[in-house]
Design an enzyme around this catalytic site. Structure first.
Site, PDB file in Angstrom:
ATOM      1  N   ARG A 153      -6.758 -13.937   7.494  1.00 29.98           N
ATOM      2  CA  ARG A 153      -6.798 -13.210   8.751  1.00 29.98           C
ATOM      3  C   ARG A 153      -5.938 -13.975   9.753  1.00 29.98           C
ATOM      4  O   ARG A 153      -5.775 -15.192   9.653  1.00 29.98           O
ATOM      5  CB  ARG A 153      -8.231 -13.096   9.275  1.00 29.98           C
ATOM      6  CG  ARG A 153      -9.179 -12.342   8.354  1.00 29.98           C
ATOM      7  CD  ARG A 153     -10.603 -12.360   8.897  1.00 29.98           C
ATOM      8  NE  ARG A 153     -11.515 -11.585   8.044  1.00 29.98           N
ATOM      9  CZ  ARG A 153     -12.195 -12.083   7.029  1.00 29.98           C
ATOM     10  NH1 ARG A 153     -12.069 -13.376   6.711  1.00 29.98           N
ATOM     11  NH2 ARG A 153     -13.007 -11.322   6.312  1.00 29.98           N
ATOM     12  N   LYS A 178     -14.465 -15.512   9.234  1.00 31.05           N
ATOM     13  CA  LYS A 178     -15.299 -14.410   9.729  1.00 31.05           C
ATOM     14  C   LYS A 178     -16.716 -14.554   9.195  1.00 31.05           C
ATOM     15  O   LYS A 178     -16.919 -14.814   8.007  1.00 31.05           O
ATOM     16  CB  LYS A 178     -14.707 -13.062   9.299  1.00 31.05           C
ATOM     17  CG  LYS A 178     -15.386 -11.871   9.969  1.00 31.05           C
ATOM     18  CD  LYS A 178     -14.648 -10.591   9.692  1.00 31.05           C
ATOM     19  CE  LYS A 178     -15.302  -9.420  10.423  1.00 31.05           C
ATOM     20  NZ  LYS A 178     -14.596  -8.147  10.163  1.00 31.05           N
ATOM     21  N   HIS A 245      -2.390  -7.832  10.742  1.00 34.23           N
ATOM     22  CA  HIS A 245      -3.422  -7.443   9.777  1.00 34.23           C
ATOM     23  C   HIS A 245      -2.819  -6.671   8.601  1.00 34.23           C
ATOM     24  O   HIS A 245      -3.380  -6.666   7.508  1.00 34.23           O
ATOM     25  CB  HIS A 245      -4.512  -6.611  10.462  1.00 34.23           C
ATOM     26  CG  HIS A 245      -5.829  -6.667   9.754  1.00 34.23           C
ATOM     27  ND1 HIS A 245      -6.581  -7.821   9.662  1.00 34.23           N
ATOM     28  CD2 HIS A 245      -6.527  -5.718   9.084  1.00 34.23           C
ATOM     29  CE1 HIS A 245      -7.683  -7.582   8.972  1.00 34.23           C
ATOM     30  NE2 HIS A 245      -7.675  -6.318   8.614  1.00 34.23           N
ATOM     31  N   ARG A 248      -2.170  -8.814   5.660  1.00 37.18           N
ATOM     32  CA  ARG A 248      -3.389  -9.031   4.869  1.00 37.18           C
ATOM     33  C   ARG A 248      -3.662  -7.826   3.975  1.00 37.18           C
ATOM     34  O   ARG A 248      -3.978  -7.966   2.795  1.00 37.18           O
ATOM     35  CB  ARG A 248      -4.566  -9.294   5.816  1.00 37.18           C
ATOM     36  CG  ARG A 248      -5.937  -9.471   5.159  1.00 37.18           C
ATOM     37  CD  ARG A 248      -6.923  -9.910   6.238  1.00 37.18           C
ATOM     38  NE  ARG A 248      -8.317  -9.696   5.856  1.00 37.18           N
ATOM     39  CZ  ARG A 248      -9.047 -10.569   5.164  1.00 37.18           C
ATOM     40  NH1 ARG A 248      -8.499 -11.694   4.733  1.00 37.18           N
ATOM     41  NH2 ARG A 248     -10.321 -10.315   4.894  1.00 37.18           N
ATOM     42  N   HIS A 271     -14.406 -11.542   1.827  1.00 37.37           N
ATOM     43  CA  HIS A 271     -15.310 -10.432   2.120  1.00 37.37           C
ATOM     44  C   HIS A 271     -16.720 -10.750   1.638  1.00 37.37           C
ATOM     45  O   HIS A 271     -16.890 -11.328   0.567  1.00 37.37           O
ATOM     46  CB  HIS A 271     -14.837  -9.144   1.429  1.00 37.37           C
ATOM     47  CG  HIS A 271     -13.649  -8.521   2.077  1.00 37.37           C
ATOM     48  ND1 HIS A 271     -12.791  -7.669   1.412  1.00 37.37           N
ATOM     49  CD2 HIS A 271     -13.158  -8.618   3.339  1.00 37.37           C
ATOM     50  CE1 HIS A 271     -11.842  -7.272   2.239  1.00 37.37           C
ATOM     51  NE2 HIS A 271     -12.046  -7.827   3.401  1.00 37.37           N
ATOM     52  N   TYR A 280      -9.212  -1.159  -0.508  1.00 36.33           N
ATOM     53  CA  TYR A 280      -7.858  -1.416  -0.987  1.00 36.33           C
ATOM     54  C   TYR A 280      -7.604  -0.788  -2.356  1.00 36.33           C
ATOM     55  O   TYR A 280      -6.486  -0.815  -2.851  1.00 36.33           O
ATOM     56  CB  TYR A 280      -7.609  -2.925  -1.083  1.00 36.33           C
ATOM     57  CG  TYR A 280      -7.732  -3.613   0.256  1.00 36.33           C
ATOM     58  CD1 TYR A 280      -6.760  -3.455   1.238  1.00 36.33           C
ATOM     59  CD2 TYR A 280      -8.830  -4.409   0.545  1.00 36.33           C
ATOM     60  CE1 TYR A 280      -6.870  -4.077   2.462  1.00 36.33           C
ATOM     61  CE2 TYR A 280      -8.946  -5.046   1.773  1.00 36.33           C
ATOM     62  CZ  TYR A 280      -7.970  -4.871   2.721  1.00 36.33           C
ATOM     63  OH  TYR A 280      -8.092  -5.481   3.939  1.00 36.33           O
TER      64      TYR A 280
END
Length: 297
Positions: A153, A178, A245, A248, A271, A280
């Site tokens: 990120r 995150k 982004h 990514r 994630h 994705y």
């Protein structure tokens, strides 16, 4: 008496409780800021709608549905933006439930807005390379390359220190990503070589501990990164709306095309759930045709 006071908590008071709760969970400053911006927007909208301060236990699913409609129709927010705000509200109500301010999270089963496939922008290999080569600024050139080759990120890349990038063993340590989580991301041989060149010849002399450092500020901002990317796209003749982004996204999309297992992509992206990574796994019609042609019963 205490139960009545807790149940009657005002929304603006509850936001303070939420901020403290996020901090205790080890959320990064940027993640906390994002949550609070969205919750405070909801608070302003509710206060304006009610023409008075709002009690937390008076908020209903209907209120959130009207807020979503306001965001989409009056503010013109895109589905992804709307979903981000719904997620922030759901996390807020989760906190209220855990703190026993509410008995239930009203958004536990709240449906997200469908995101059109056309809204998901990805770059192919040639486009990524063209953008990177079009970035003349030495620090930002290697910054964009690192994002594209690791899927970090933008804020994870900004916050990398010299200690986080291990060029000897070829990995990057993401600290407090995150959700406050750490993870290790291996570097390709090409990226490792390029970052060695960056440190040796292109990183300015500075006391900053940040790996990507500008001489003047000692760091890099996400706004500056996006501005440089916009200029690079124009120079490379790419008309897609490219932000940091998107690099990514493109990293994940490229791995999918290379038949990388979704659990591996999940770990690399950091994630919490494979469900998040599944966005994705877009499928091209040609892939479907290739699949059925492999059947030879």
């Amino acid at each position: 008496m205490n139960q009545v006071e807790i149940t009657s908590l005002l929304l603006n008071q509850a936001i303070s409780v939420f901020e403290e709760w996020l901090s205790m969970r080890g959320m990064s400053g940027e993640t906390m800021r994002g949550y609070l911006v969205d919750i405070n927007q909801f608070n302003r909208w509710m206060t304006s709608k009610s023409n008075s301060p709002v009690l937390v236990d008076a908020i209903t699913v209907r209120h959130v549905e009207e807020f979503v409609s306001y965001l989409a129709n009056e503010r013109g927010c895109k589905p992804r933006t709307v979903n981000r705000k719904i997620n922030a509200l759901s996390t807020f109500f989760q906190c209220m439930k855990k703190k026993r301010i509410l008995s239930e999270n009203p958004l536990e089963d709240f449906e997200r807005v469908k995101v059109p496939d056309s809204e998901r922008i990805y770059l192919n290999r040639e486009e990524v390379e063209a953008i990177i080569q079009a970035i003349d600024h030495p620090v930002l050139h290697y910054f964009a390359m690192t994002m594209a080759y690791t899927g970090l990120r933008v804020n994870e890349c900004i916050n990398l220190t010299l200690h986080d990038v291990n060029l000897e063993d070829g990995y990057i340590q993401v600290i407090n990503g995150k959700g406050g989580k750490n993870r290790t991301v291996p570097m390709s041989d090409r990226l490792k070589s390029q970052l060695q060149t960056y440190l040796k010849f292109h990183r300015p002399k500075t006391d900053s501990l940040f790996f990507f450092a500008l001489k003047k500020t000692g760091t890099v901002s996400d706004q500056y990164v996006n501005r440089i990317l916009k200029e690079a796209c124009k120079k490379a003749g790419i008309t897609k709306h490219v932000t940091s982004h998107i690099l990514r996204h493109s990293f994940a999309s490229y791995l999918v095309k290379k038949d990388t297992h979704v659990a591996v992509i999940q770990r690399l992206l950091g994630h919490a759930s494979v469900k998040t990574t599944s966005v994705y796994l877009h499928v091209h019609p040609n892939n479907l045709k290739e699949a059925v042609n492999q059947i030879d019963f």
